[in-house]
Structures are given as structure tokens and as C-alpha cells.
Design a protein around this motif. Structure first.
Motif, PDB file in Angstrom:
ATOM      1  N   ASN A 166       1.088  -1.374  -0.053  1.00 40.05           N
ATOM      2  CA  ASN A 166      -0.691  -0.104  -0.250  1.00 40.05           C
ATOM      3  C   ASN A 166       0.676   1.554   0.623  1.00 40.05           C
ATOM      4  OD1 ASN A 166      -2.407  -1.507   0.019  1.00 40.05           O
ATOM      5  ND2 ASN A 166      -2.888  -0.953   2.381  1.00 40.05           N
ATOM      6  N   THR A 167       1.822   1.148   1.027  1.00 42.47           N
ATOM      7  CA  THR A 167       3.056   2.338   0.784  1.00 42.47           C
ATOM      8  C   THR A 167       3.488   2.959  -0.124  1.00 42.47           C
ATOM      9  OG1 THR A 167       3.309   1.959   2.779  1.00 42.47           O
ATOM     10  CG2 THR A 167       4.981   3.211   2.079  1.00 42.47           C
ATOM     11  N   GLU A 177      -2.124   7.042   1.554  1.00 38.39           N
ATOM     12  CA  GLU A 177      -2.604   5.368   1.996  1.00 38.39           C
ATOM     13  C   GLU A 177      -3.658   5.131   2.220  1.00 38.39           C
ATOM     14  OE1 GLU A 177       0.401   3.438   4.048  1.00 38.39           O
ATOM     15  OE2 GLU A 177       1.837   4.689   4.073  1.00 38.39           O
TER      16      GLU A 177
END
Length: 215
Positions: A166-167, A177
Motif C-alpha cells: 500500500n505504501t 495511503e
């Protein structure tokens, strides 16, 4: 308390895992020596997590995984294998399993893994799942079954298929995010996915990502 069913055809393996989990405060609600027993026990006991051996007599762990998850979609299945990147592991992931462990796993890793997937996360890192998919997936010639997704959601799924966290997704797409997590959650809901491991499988098998191509 997490409730676990252990399915393995080796009595010593079941006993060892039971001892490790019980000492860590995880309740082992039952054991099974083959796939048929595992399905019946899961239906009767409704465990949170099933530790499922792949190679068992009669019904193997792959078919048992399909049946357990068909009966109880909320259950989490953690595959046990003696072979790293076994082709059966890929098939189990495609069937809905949440990850896999080698049978020589340390006690600490076993306990941590059960607790992790019980929370709803996948045990496999996306990059490891991608290695499985690269080797064993049968990609479609063009994206299929993804019409329910928006263009942005398809792009997010493609990047998840490439192994991005996700980052990393947030940095790549210039989004927060929180926004990325919202996209991922919606993708899972629309496609009926359990976790990122299954998302990688879908990205390849739908043809959205093609094995051997750069991200």
C-alpha cells in the motif's frame, strides 16, 4: 481466543503443532488425519483457522480447502507443505487459502502466522505470491471478469499483482495511503477476494498482468 483445527496425516506433526499452539494460548478445537475428516470437522467445529496439509490420503488438502471455504467463507486456511513454491500451494491460494508454511516452521513463526491470518491478512508477501503465479498461473489473453472495477481500481489491482505494498502504491499513484486502502477494500469487495494473495492470482489469471512483463 483463536480456534484452530489441525489437518495432517502424521500424528506427530499434529501433536507437535497442538502443543505449540496450546502453550501460546491458541485453542486447538480438533484434529483430522485426511481431507474428508478435515471437512467434516470444520463443518462441525467451525474453527477460525485450519492448518491444512496438502498431501494426505483420500481427499487431499487442496480439495478439502475448497470444501471448507465453500461451507464457511469466514474460515481461514493456512497450508502446510514440505516444499517451497510447491505447485499445489498456488492451487490452494487460488482456491482461497490465506497463505502457506513449510513444516519446519519455528514455533514462534507458527504462532505468529496463525494470529496474523485470523485477523484477515494474507500470510504471503505479494512478491512471494507473484513468484508462485509467475510459475503456475494460466493467464487469459485479455483482461476478463473485471468489468465491475473502475479504471483506477484496475490500475491498483495491476500494481498489487506486481507485488506493490500500500505504501508503494501510494507513492506510485501520488495518493494517500488511506485512499489506496479504500481502493483495495473496494476491489476485494467487488471481486469477492479474501486478501492480497488472492488479488495477485486474479490479476494474473484475468490477464491484467502478464507473467514475464515488467511492472
Amino acid at each position: 481466543m483463536t480456534r484452530v483445527l489441525i489437518a495432517d496425516d502424521q500424528t506427530l506433526v499434529r501433536g507437535g503443532f497442538r502443543m505449540i499452539l496450546s502453550r501460546s494460548g491458541i485453542e486447538v478445537v480438533g484434529e483430522a488425519a485426511d481431507g474428508l475428516e478435515a471437512v467434516a470437522a470444520a463443518r462441525r467445529l467451525r474453527p477460525d483457522v485450519v492448518l491444512m496439509d496438502i498431501r494426505m490420503p483420500g481427499m487431499d488438502g487442496l480439495e478439502a480447502t475448497r470444501r471448507v471455504l465453500a461451507d464457511d467463507p469466514a474460515c481461514r486456511v493456512l497450508i502446510l507443505t514440505t516444499f517451497d513454491l510447491d505447485r499445489y500451494v498456488y492451487s490452494a491460494l487460488a482456491a482461497g487459502a490465506s497463505g502457506f508454511l513449510l513444516k519446519d516452521v519455528t514455533p514462534e513463526h507458527l504462532v505468529a502466522s496463525v494470529k496474523l491470518i485470523e485477523t484477515g491478512d494474507a500470510l504471503l508477501a505479494p512478491s512471494i505470491t507473484r513468484r508462485l503465479v509467475e510459475r503456475f498461473a494460466r493467464p487469459a489473453p485479455a483482461p476478463q471478469g473485471l468489468d465491475v472495477l473502475t479504471p483506477r481500481e484496475k490500475e491498483v489491482l495491476r500494481l498489487v499483482g506486481g507485488g506493490l505494498s500500500n505504501t508503494e502504491l501510494a507513492a506510485h499513484l501520488h495518493l494517500s495511503e488511506a485512499t489506496v486502502k479504500t481502493h483495495v477494500t473496494r476491489i476485494f469487495a467487488k471481486l469477492g477476494l479474501r486478501d492480497r494473495a488472492q488479488a495477485v492470482v486474479v490479476a494474473y489469471e484475468s490477464g491484467l498482468v502478464v507473467p514475464g512483463t515488467p511492472d
